[in-house]
Scaffold this motif. Structure first.
Motif, mmCIF file in Angstrom:
data_model
loop_
_atom_site.group_PDB
_atom_site.id
_atom_site.type_symbol
_atom_site.label_atom_id
_atom_site.label_comp_id
_atom_site.label_asym_id
_atom_site.label_seq_id
_atom_site.Cartn_x
_atom_site.Cartn_y
_atom_site.Cartn_z
ATOM 1 N N ARG A 157 0.838 -1.208 0.000
ATOM 2 C CA ARG A 157 0.000 0.000 0.000
ATOM 3 C C ARG A 157 0.872 1.257 0.000
ATOM 4 O O ARG A 157 0.598 2.227 -0.709
ATOM 5 C CB ARG A 157 -0.928 -0.007 1.213
ATOM 6 N N GLU A 166 -14.084 -0.279 1.329
ATOM 7 C CA GLU A 166 -14.691 -0.708 0.069
ATOM 8 C C GLU A 166 -16.104 -0.171 -0.120
ATOM 9 O O GLU A 166 -16.648 -0.196 -1.225
ATOM 10 C CB GLU A 166 -14.717 -2.246 -0.002
ATOM 11 N N SER A 196 -16.785 3.011 0.524
ATOM 12 C CA SER A 196 -16.550 4.461 0.392
ATOM 13 C C SER A 196 -16.803 5.217 1.686
ATOM 14 O O SER A 196 -17.104 6.412 1.675
ATOM 15 C CB SER A 196 -17.412 5.053 -0.734
ATOM 16 N N PHE A 221 -8.385 10.346 -6.424
ATOM 17 C CA PHE A 221 -8.542 9.032 -5.800
ATOM 18 C C PHE A 221 -7.465 8.067 -6.301
ATOM 19 O O PHE A 221 -7.026 8.139 -7.451
ATOM 20 C CB PHE A 221 -9.911 8.443 -6.138
ATOM 21 N N HIS A 222 -7.069 7.144 -5.408
ATOM 22 C CA HIS A 222 -6.182 6.041 -5.772
ATOM 23 C C HIS A 222 -6.702 4.774 -5.102
ATOM 24 O O HIS A 222 -6.949 4.766 -3.896
ATOM 25 C CB HIS A 222 -4.734 6.318 -5.342
ATOM 26 N N ASP A 223 -6.900 3.701 -5.874
ATOM 27 C CA ASP A 223 -7.341 2.420 -5.335
ATOM 28 C C ASP A 223 -6.131 1.613 -4.894
ATOM 29 O O ASP A 223 -5.216 1.359 -5.683
ATOM 30 C CB ASP A 223 -8.131 1.636 -6.394
ATOM 31 N N HIS A 276 -8.912 -0.539 -0.487
ATOM 32 C CA HIS A 276 -9.089 0.782 0.100
ATOM 33 C C HIS A 276 -8.959 1.833 -0.992
ATOM 34 O O HIS A 276 -8.309 1.613 -2.014
ATOM 35 C CB HIS A 276 -8.046 1.059 1.177
ATOM 36 N N GLN A 277 -9.572 2.953 -0.729
ATOM 37 C CA GLN A 277 -9.379 4.111 -1.599
ATOM 38 C C GLN A 277 -8.671 5.191 -0.803
ATOM 39 O O GLN A 277 -9.030 5.471 0.350
ATOM 40 C CB GLN A 277 -10.715 4.641 -2.114
#
Length: 585
Positions: free
Chosen positions: A19, A178, A180, A238-240, A244-245
């Protein structure tokens, strides 16, 4: 001696390191890879985003060099570097540049964090920012490995490492699950959102892009973050990352908020401003919008007269009826008459065989906006006066008047007292048009509204051009606030459109992008209320001196950043910008 245990310390933290690596890659816009002391890939992005847990099967000379020497290594000329000699993968290597930093714990090297370029552009980024990037990675690495030593102290060790990494980022970061839902926000994020950590957990948080059609664009965009009934305008992306975002906020923020109950009405969308004069204007528009009485808007060129006319129309009962605008100064007098009043078949040579409906008749039940009314000829003024008095229009060549129900809003930057005195404008028409006078202030009179307008036009022009929303440095904002703006709001809009076109993608609008005529702008220094010409001492020069003095006095970069009240990454960027020494005293 290298670590040769079955499962390395880094592999035990693999999910967290992955991550972190993805986040690091997203922030620096370069691919990243982490290997342990056994040359086992722990994490990676791009071409290195697979085969985790397996030993590198190609030549690993650079990694081995870093592991053995405990020294960082930068390669900006692949294939020609001495360490690449004898590499079995040399002919197939796609890497154009490499930057590797050792991960050290108590004198041991337990792995390597690397940044990799695959294009000429990315290679130049590493080449130009090698020291900046290595300092940044080394700092984060030190923070990271300090948590490895006590990772067994808690069942939640992985979460502690991850949140510690995010907490020490300069940029605001929100972590969403997941579904949001916001799970965590670091200190810069809480500051941007003006919320306490405890409240962030309790309140319902929703993040939506301001411009839906901009979703496919890369880079930072404006988002509306709803915090219960309150909303904040935040620039970020945003980054996945593994279920998780991450919502990573930009360093620059428009600093604009509003509540659901107090959100500006849609009719005021284009009337941007919170200064006293603009607040009074909005109140006046609200009061007179439903009236059928004529409105005369007076203001310098570029102050937004048509925007105000639209606002009056949009807040009136005529909002679903036509809004017809015509510039009286842009159309020759003989053509203006046929445009306004229309004509019947055969009214004059060259007339359309079907006749033409005039704009006054086309605006029936709605609003007719006559811009630059002071340029209308005396002949047309007399005909317009008849329309206002009789509420009917006579097309050219017709003997039958057509009833009309219109509201006339006119605008001018002319002095009607002088024009009436010199018989250039009818006094009786003036009083008919000037039932409700509205005066628009110049942009220079509107103080901090300039900053609101800058962000408004940034959003407008980035959406129009289809590019990422750029930041704007405090130095630029100071210059724009100090400028005298002879062209008012129109000039500001044109400047922002120019800057949006010339700023590199993903970069910040800095002072070197401003046109030359901003160089002589005199800035006000708030302390002691002195006026300082930038040719004597600019804010950037003062900032450079302050950073240089702090570096020479303090023992390490973290202490310098803390004293200056900025993040460590921001400090490194400023060191690079001002060409200061990047080594601790």
């Amino acid at each position: 001696m290298l670590n040769t245990t079955h499962q390395s310390e880094l592999m035990q933290l693999q999910p967290t390191i992955l991550r972190f690596t993805q986040m690091l890659s997203a922030v620096l816009q370069l691919d990243a890879e982490v290997v342990d002391a056994n040359l086992v890939r722990i994490a990676g992005t791009g071409p290195y985003s697979k085969f985790f847990g397996k030993k590198l099967n190609t030549s690993s000379r650079i990694f081995r060099y870093i592991l053995e020497t405990h020294q960082e290594k930068v390669v900006v000329k692949s294939r020609t570097d001495p360490l690449c000699d004898g590499c079995t993968n040399k002919t197939n290597c796609r890497e154009t540049a490499f930057l590797g930093v050792p991960i050290m714990i108590e004198g041991r090297c337990i792995g390597v964090i690397s940044l990799v370029a695959f294009t000429v552009e990315s290679r130049e980024k590493i080449k130009e920012n090698a020291q900046l990037f290595s300092d940044y990675i080394r700092h984060i690495s030190e923070l990271f490995v300090s948590k490895v030593l006590d990772m067994n102290d808690s069942e939640h060790g992985l979460d502690k490492v991850f949140t510690s990494l995010i907490e020490n980022m300069d940029q605001g970061v929100l972590v969403l699950d997941e579904h949001s839902r916001v799970q965590y926000g670091n200190t810069p994020a809480l500051t941007n959102l003006n919320i306490e950590k405890e409240e962030l957990v309790r309140v319902e948080v929703n993040i939506q892009p301001l411009s839906i059609h901009n979703n496919d664009l890369k880079g930072h965009q404006q988002h509306i973050i709803s915090l219960g009934k309150r909303q904040e305008l935040v620039v970020g992306q945003f980054h996945d990352i593994q279920g998780h975002q991450l919502f990573i906020m930009a360093f620059y923020q428009p600093n604009t908020s509003f509540s659901n109950n107090e959100a500006p009405k849609a009719q005021f969308t284009g009337v941007i401003g919170e200064c006293k004069k603009m607040q009074q204007l909005k109140v006046l528009i609200s009061r007179i919008a439903s009236s059928p009485s004529s409105v005369l808007i007076n203001g310098d060129s570029g102050t937004g007269k048509e925007v105000v006319a639209h606002a009056v129309h949009n807040m009136s009962d005529r909002v679903d009826k036509p809004f017809i605008a015509i510039n009286c100064a842009a159309i020759p007098d003989q053509l203006l008459e046929s445009e306004l009043f229309g004509y019947v078949k055969g009214a004059f040579t060259g007339a359309s065989s079907k006749g033409k409906t005039g704009l006054i008749q086309a605006a029936n039940q709605g609003t007719l906006f006559l811009d630059e009314i002071g340029d209308m000829s005396m002949t047309l003024q007399a005909k317009l006066l008849r329309v206002l008095e009789e509420r009917e229009v006579m097309p050219i060549g017709s003997n039958t008047a057509v009833p009309v129900n219109i509201r006339i809003i006119s605008a001018t930057n002319r002095n009607f007292s002088e024009m009436i005195a010199t018989n250039k404008f009818r006094e009786d028409l003036y009083y008919r048009l000037n039932v409700i006078p509205i005066h628009l202030p110049t942009l220079k009179e509107r103080g901090k509204d300039i900053e609101l307008l800058i962000h408004f036009f940034l959003d407008i022009h980035t959406r129009k051009i289809g590019v990422s929303y750029p930041g704007i440095t405090p130095a630029v904002m100071l210059r724009l606030n100090a400028y005298h703006w002879p062209g008012n709001v129109r000039e500001l809009s044109n400047l922002i459109e120019y800057l949006v076109n010339v700023v590199p993608e993903g970069d910040v609008i800095d002072i070197d992008l401003l046109p030359p005529y901003f160089e002589g702008t005199v800035l006000e220094q708030k302390n002691d209320h002195q006026i300082i010409d930038e040719s004597i001492m600019s804010l950037e020069e003062m900032e450079k001196i302050r950073i240089e003095e702090a570096i020479s006095r303090l023992s390490n970069r973290k202490l310098v950043a803390d004293e200056l009240g900025i993040g460590i990454a921001t400090l490194y960027r400023k060191i690079k910008k001002y060409g200061l020494s990047s080594h601790s005293s």
